[in-house]
Design a protein around this motif. Structure first.
Motif, PDB file in Angstrom:
ATOM      1  N   THR A 164       0.818  -1.212   0.000  1.00 28.53           N
ATOM      2  CA  THR A 164       0.000   0.000   0.000  1.00 28.53           C
ATOM      3  C   THR A 164       0.851   1.261   0.000  1.00 28.53           C
ATOM      4  O   THR A 164       0.491   2.265  -0.633  1.00 28.53           O
ATOM      5  CB  THR A 164      -0.935  -0.005   1.222  1.00 28.53           C
ATOM      6  OG1 THR A 164      -1.796  -1.147   1.141  1.00 28.53           O
ATOM      7  CG2 THR A 164      -1.792   1.252   1.268  1.00 28.53           C
ATOM      8  N   ARG A 165       1.981   1.232   0.679  1.00 27.92           N
ATOM      9  CA  ARG A 165       2.842   2.417   0.689  1.00 27.92           C
ATOM     10  C   ARG A 165       3.800   2.443  -0.500  1.00 27.92           C
ATOM     11  O   ARG A 165       4.678   3.297  -0.578  1.00 27.92           O
ATOM     12  CB  ARG A 165       3.617   2.518   2.002  1.00 27.92           C
ATOM     13  CG  ARG A 165       4.568   1.393   2.287  1.00 27.92           C
ATOM     14  CD  ARG A 165       5.333   1.631   3.595  1.00 27.92           C
ATOM     15  NE  ARG A 165       6.152   0.501   3.962  1.00 27.92           N
ATOM     16  CZ  ARG A 165       7.325   0.216   3.410  1.00 27.92           C
ATOM     17  NH1 ARG A 165       7.823   0.993   2.472  1.00 27.92           N
ATOM     18  NH2 ARG A 165       8.006  -0.840   3.805  1.00 27.92           N
ATOM     19  N   GLY A 166       3.637   1.503  -1.459  1.00 26.44           N
ATOM     20  CA  GLY A 166       4.393   1.568  -2.701  1.00 26.44           C
ATOM     21  C   GLY A 166       5.640   0.732  -2.758  1.00 26.44           C
ATOM     22  O   GLY A 166       6.422   0.846  -3.710  1.00 26.44           O
ATOM     23  N   ALA A 167       5.862  -0.128  -1.766  1.00 29.61           N
ATOM     24  CA  ALA A 167       7.040  -0.998  -1.806  1.00 29.61           C
ATOM     25  C   ALA A 167       6.825  -2.144  -2.795  1.00 29.61           C
ATOM     26  O   ALA A 167       5.696  -2.555  -3.066  1.00 29.61           O
ATOM     27  CB  ALA A 167       7.329  -1.564  -0.411  1.00 29.61           C
ATOM     28  N   ILE A 168       7.919  -2.658  -3.324  1.00 28.52           N
ATOM     29  CA  ILE A 168       7.918  -3.907  -4.087  1.00 28.52           C
ATOM     30  C   ILE A 168       8.231  -5.028  -3.104  1.00 28.52           C
ATOM     31  O   ILE A 168       9.211  -4.949  -2.358  1.00 28.52           O
ATOM     32  CB  ILE A 168       8.978  -3.878  -5.203  1.00 28.52           C
ATOM     33  CG1 ILE A 168       8.706  -2.735  -6.190  1.00 28.52           C
ATOM     34  CG2 ILE A 168       9.025  -5.213  -5.942  1.00 28.52           C
ATOM     35  CD1 ILE A 168       9.859  -2.485  -7.160  1.00 28.52           C
ATOM     36  N   VAL A 169       7.402  -6.067  -3.084  1.00 32.30           N
ATOM     37  CA  VAL A 169       7.615  -7.205  -2.181  1.00 32.30           C
ATOM     38  C   VAL A 169       7.825  -8.449  -3.036  1.00 32.30           C
ATOM     39  O   VAL A 169       7.003  -8.769  -3.902  1.00 32.30           O
ATOM     40  CB  VAL A 169       6.424  -7.409  -1.234  1.00 32.30           C
ATOM     41  CG1 VAL A 169       6.713  -8.545  -0.257  1.00 32.30           C
ATOM     42  CG2 VAL A 169       6.097  -6.129  -0.477  1.00 32.30           C
ATOM     43  N   ILE A 170       8.930  -9.159  -2.798  1.00 34.49           N
ATOM     44  CA  ILE A 170       9.250 -10.376  -3.538  1.00 34.49           C
ATOM     45  C   ILE A 170       9.575 -11.460  -2.525  1.00 34.49           C
ATOM     46  O   ILE A 170      10.362 -11.243  -1.603  1.00 34.49           O
ATOM     47  CB  ILE A 170      10.451 -10.160  -4.467  1.00 34.49           C
ATOM     48  CG1 ILE A 170      10.244  -8.921  -5.346  1.00 34.49           C
ATOM     49  CG2 ILE A 170      10.688 -11.385  -5.346  1.00 34.49           C
ATOM     50  CD1 ILE A 170      11.497  -8.466  -6.052  1.00 34.49           C
TER      51      ILE A 170
END
Length: 244
Positions: A164-170
């Motif tokens: 939601t805050r714009g991070a990329i999660v992998i």
């Protein structure tokens, strides 16, 4: 963030673990990497994090702040949990780590030496050090493995808040921990090649209506307040000067 023609081999003349990988990643993406043991999942995650450099090709536009939690946290270090997390916090500009330790159930283990932790508890320490700086790129290698049920239940909300805050999660995951999370991109590795299948859903789940609430806090408490709100799963950001 972009991977362009990325290949990797552990030794010169050795077979490539990854071959000609191309991929684009955008803010808010959640990407699950799957593949058989030895397919190169952990290698790919380390390349994305910048820990390992590709043999060929490039990784560009990586977010400035990266959080990486390995599948096996290195416990052979002469620290207690508190000493280690305080040390990492200082290196990373003093972000708050205690709220994360509380949320992940580490409060009773803060004075325990890393070498004396169970695998699951050590894994929690690895998660805390990855999460504490609010990274723009969050990489989790088997984050659900070895965790107790309460902590496992926290991770989808934590990942959603990061998205939601714009991070990329992998992340790589054999536990099915993201089965109920919508719009997850799926990467599979086979024979060193990466393929992408369709996201698990095309839209976010419906939920209760939301409202924007403006909260005024002392300037010295802004960072800690934002951290607490984000860890609780809320979207929170500091208003620009002059905004209500």
């Amino acid at each position: 963030m972009r991977l362009s023609n990325v290949s990797f081999a552990y030794r010169r003349r050795a077979p490539a673990v990854l071959r000609d990988v191309d991929a684009d990643l955008a803010p808010g993406d959640v990407i699950e990497v799957v593949g058989a043991n030895g397919a190169g999942k952990s290698t790919l995650l380390r390349l994305l994090a910048g820990i390992t450099r590709p043999t060929h090709g490039t990784v560009t536009d990586r977010p400035r702040v990266v959080g990486f939690a390995p599948d096996r946290f290195p416990v052979d270090q002469p620290f207690t949990v508190t000493q280690y997390l305080t040390h990492i916090s200082r290196i990373r500009g003093n972000p708050a780590w205690r709220p994360w330790a509380t949320r992940l159930g580490l409060d009773d283990l803060l004075d325990v030496r890393l070498a004396e932790l169970s695998k699951g508890s050590a894994h929690k320490v690895g998660l805390v050090q990855a999460l504490m700086p609010d990274p723009g790129l969050l990489i989790l290698d088997e984050p659900f493995a070895g965790l107790d049920a309460d902590t496992r239940a926290q991770l989808p909300a934590i990942i959603t808040a990061a998205r939601t805050r714009g991070a990329i999660v992998i992340l790589s995951d054999h536990q099915g921990g993201l089965d109920d999370l919508p719009s997850v991109r799926h990467w599979s590795l086979h024979g060193g090649h990466l393929k992408e299948s369709a996201p698990s859903a095309t839209s976010e789940p419906s939920g209760p209506p939301t409202k924007v609430v403006h909260v005024t806090v002392p300037a010295t408490e802004v960072d800690a307040f934002l951290t607490r709100m984000r860890q609780a799963g809320y979207e929170a950001q500091e208003a620009e000067e002059g905004q209500p």
